[in-house]
Design a protein around this motif. Structure first.
Motif, mmCIF file in Angstrom:
data_model
loop_
_atom_site.group_PDB
_atom_site.id
_atom_site.type_symbol
_atom_site.label_atom_id
_atom_site.label_comp_id
_atom_site.label_asym_id
_atom_site.label_seq_id
_atom_site.Cartn_x
_atom_site.Cartn_y
_atom_site.Cartn_z
ATOM 1 N N ASP A 135 25.319 29.992 7.957
ATOM 2 C CA ASP A 135 25.935 31.149 8.594
ATOM 3 C C ASP A 135 26.137 30.842 10.081
ATOM 4 O OD1 ASP A 135 26.887 33.629 7.637
ATOM 5 O OD2 ASP A 135 25.332 34.698 8.723
ATOM 6 N N ASP A 136 27.205 31.342 10.654
ATOM 7 C CA ASP A 136 27.565 31.124 12.060
ATOM 8 C C ASP A 136 28.058 29.706 12.342
ATOM 9 O OD1 ASP A 136 27.091 33.756 12.869
ATOM 10 O OD2 ASP A 136 24.988 33.355 13.321
ATOM 11 N N SER A 137 28.471 28.993 11.310
ATOM 12 C CA SER A 137 29.100 27.692 11.521
ATOM 13 C C SER A 137 30.458 27.886 12.196
ATOM 14 C CB SER A 137 29.315 26.966 10.186
ATOM 15 O OG SER A 137 28.090 26.590 9.609
ATOM 16 N N TYR A 138 30.870 26.891 12.967
ATOM 17 C CA TYR A 138 32.159 26.966 13.655
ATOM 18 C C TYR A 138 33.252 26.295 12.822
ATOM 19 C CZ TYR A 138 30.390 29.004 17.940
ATOM 20 O OH TYR A 138 29.855 29.874 18.854
ATOM 21 N N VAL A 139 34.386 26.993 12.718
ATOM 22 C CA VAL A 139 35.558 26.482 12.013
ATOM 23 C C VAL A 139 36.778 26.709 12.902
ATOM 24 C CG1 VAL A 139 34.635 26.761 9.675
ATOM 25 C CG2 VAL A 139 35.786 28.693 10.784
ATOM 26 N N TYR A 140 37.892 26.085 12.531
ATOM 27 C CA TYR A 140 39.071 26.087 13.404
ATOM 28 C C TYR A 140 40.149 27.048 12.892
ATOM 29 C CZ TYR A 140 42.507 24.295 16.684
ATOM 30 O OH TYR A 140 43.426 24.183 17.706
ATOM 31 N N PRO A 179 40.147 24.425 7.000
ATOM 32 C CA PRO A 179 39.054 23.483 6.706
ATOM 33 C C PRO A 179 39.426 22.041 7.024
ATOM 34 C CG PRO A 179 40.003 24.363 4.676
ATOM 35 C CD PRO A 179 40.579 25.151 5.807
ATOM 36 N N GLU A 180 40.714 21.710 6.904
ATOM 37 C CA GLU A 180 41.148 20.327 7.170
ATOM 38 C C GLU A 180 41.062 19.969 8.640
ATOM 39 O OE1 GLU A 180 44.905 22.675 7.924
ATOM 40 O OE2 GLU A 180 43.153 22.841 6.633
ATOM 41 N N ARG A 181 40.857 20.978 9.523
ATOM 42 C CA ARG A 181 40.704 20.730 10.956
ATOM 43 C C ARG A 181 39.310 21.118 11.457
ATOM 44 N NH1 ARG A 181 46.219 22.946 13.901
ATOM 45 N NH2 ARG A 181 47.734 21.799 12.659
ATOM 46 N N SER A 182 38.416 21.393 10.529
ATOM 47 C CA SER A 182 37.115 21.960 10.906
ATOM 48 C C SER A 182 35.963 20.977 10.783
ATOM 49 C CB SER A 182 36.834 23.215 10.063
ATOM 50 O OG SER A 182 37.794 24.217 10.328
ATOM 51 N N GLY A 183 36.252 19.688 10.954
ATOM 52 C CA GLY A 183 35.190 18.678 10.997
ATOM 53 C C GLY A 183 34.377 18.625 9.722
ATOM 54 N N LYS A 184 33.078 18.320 9.878
ATOM 55 C CA LYS A 184 32.190 18.149 8.727
ATOM 56 C C LYS A 184 32.027 19.437 7.935
ATOM 57 C CE LYS A 184 31.296 13.790 9.120
ATOM 58 N NZ LYS A 184 31.832 12.858 8.099
ATOM 59 N N ILE A 185 32.013 20.579 8.634
ATOM 60 C CA ILE A 185 31.887 21.867 7.938
ATOM 61 C C ILE A 185 33.104 22.069 7.034
ATOM 62 C CG2 ILE A 185 31.940 24.383 8.251
ATOM 63 C CD1 ILE A 185 29.190 23.200 8.787
ATOM 64 N N GLY A 186 34.294 21.795 7.556
ATOM 65 C CA GLY A 186 35.509 21.935 6.757
ATOM 66 C C GLY A 186 35.540 20.980 5.578
ATOM 67 N N GLU A 187 35.082 19.746 5.802
ATOM 68 C CA GLU A 187 35.034 18.774 4.709
ATOM 69 C C GLU A 187 34.079 19.248 3.623
ATOM 70 O OE1 GLU A 187 34.156 14.881 6.171
ATOM 71 O OE2 GLU A 187 35.999 14.754 7.362
#
Length: 196
Positions: A135-140, A179-187
C-alpha cells in the motif's frame, strides 16, 4: 499468448518492452480471432475516449471485447473506455462497468494533466493484481480524466480529489496509472496480470 489491441492507444511500444522485461511476449493486433483466443488481452492507453472508441468500431471490435472471458487489462484511457460514458467528448464507451469518466478537478496545486509519480493506496486485500505490491506504492500517471471510487474499485489515488486507481469487474481489470512506466512496482503488477 498476450494480445495488445493495436489501435486502442499509443503506449504500445513501451508496453511491449515492459512485458519483454518480465519475460513475456505479446502480439499487437486488431485481428478479432487472435484477440478472442488470447490468454490475456490488454487495452493500451495514451489516447482519448473518442479516438479509442472510433478505432474499436472501425475494426469491429466493440462486441468482441465486451464478450471476452479471459483476463482483460485496460490501462489509462484503456481503463476509462470500460465504463459507460466519458465526459471527454461526451463519448459513449463500452459500458462493461457502470459509471462515468469525469474530468479531474484542477487547483493551483493540482494542475492538469495529472502527470508524474503518485501513490496507489487503499489496495483491496488479497487482490491478485496487487500481490506483493505494498500500500502507498508509487506509480506513474498521465491523465486529466478519472473515475470516482465505486464498488468495483480495488485501489485508489488522490490528486485534488480521490479517484479509482484500479478497478475490477468480473474478468475486466483497469488501472488508471501506467504500469509500463512504473518501474519495479509496475512490472510486478503486469506480471501478476499475465499470471492470472
Amino acid at each position: 499468448m498476450i494480445a495488445i489491441v493495436k489501435d486502442c492507444g499509443t503506449n504500445v511500444a513501451s508496453l511491449v518492452y515492459a512485458l519483454e522485461r518480465i519475460g513475456k511476449t505479446a502480439i499487437v493486433t486488431n485481428d478479432a480471432e487472435i484477440i478472442e483466443t488470447a490468454s490475456h488481452v490488454i487495452l493500451p492507453g495514451v489516447s482519448s475516449a473518442t479516438r479509442a472508441m472510433a478505432k474499436l468500431k472501425e475494426n469491429n471490435l466493440t462486441e468482441i471485447i465486451k464478450n471476452l472471458k479471459q483476463p482483460v487489462l485496460g490501462i489509462c484511457s484503456g481503463m476509462q473506455i470500460l465504463f459507460s460514458q466519458s465526459e471527454e467528448g461526451m463519448t459513449a464507451t463500452l459500458d462493461i462497468i457502470p459509471g462515468q469518466v469525469k474530468k479531474l478537478m484542477s487547483t493551483q496545486q493540482c494542475v492538469l494533466p495529472h502527470m508524474g509519480w503518485n501513490r496507489v493506496c487503499e489496495i483491496k486485500k488479497n487482490e491478485p493484481l496487487f500481490e506483493d505490491v505494498p500500500d502507498d506504492s508509487y506509480v506513474y500517471y498521465v491523465h486529466s480524466f478519472a473515475v470516482a471510487c465505486l464498488p468495483q474499485t480495488i485501489a485508489q489515488s488522490s490528486y485534488a480529489e480521490i479517484f479509482s486507481a484500479a478497478v475490477l469487474h468480473k474478468n475486466f481489470y483497469g488501472v488508471q496509472f501506467h504500469p509500463e512506466r512504473s518501474g519495479k512496482i509496475g512490472e510486478n503488477i503486469l506480471n501478476n496480470f499475465v499470471n492470472l
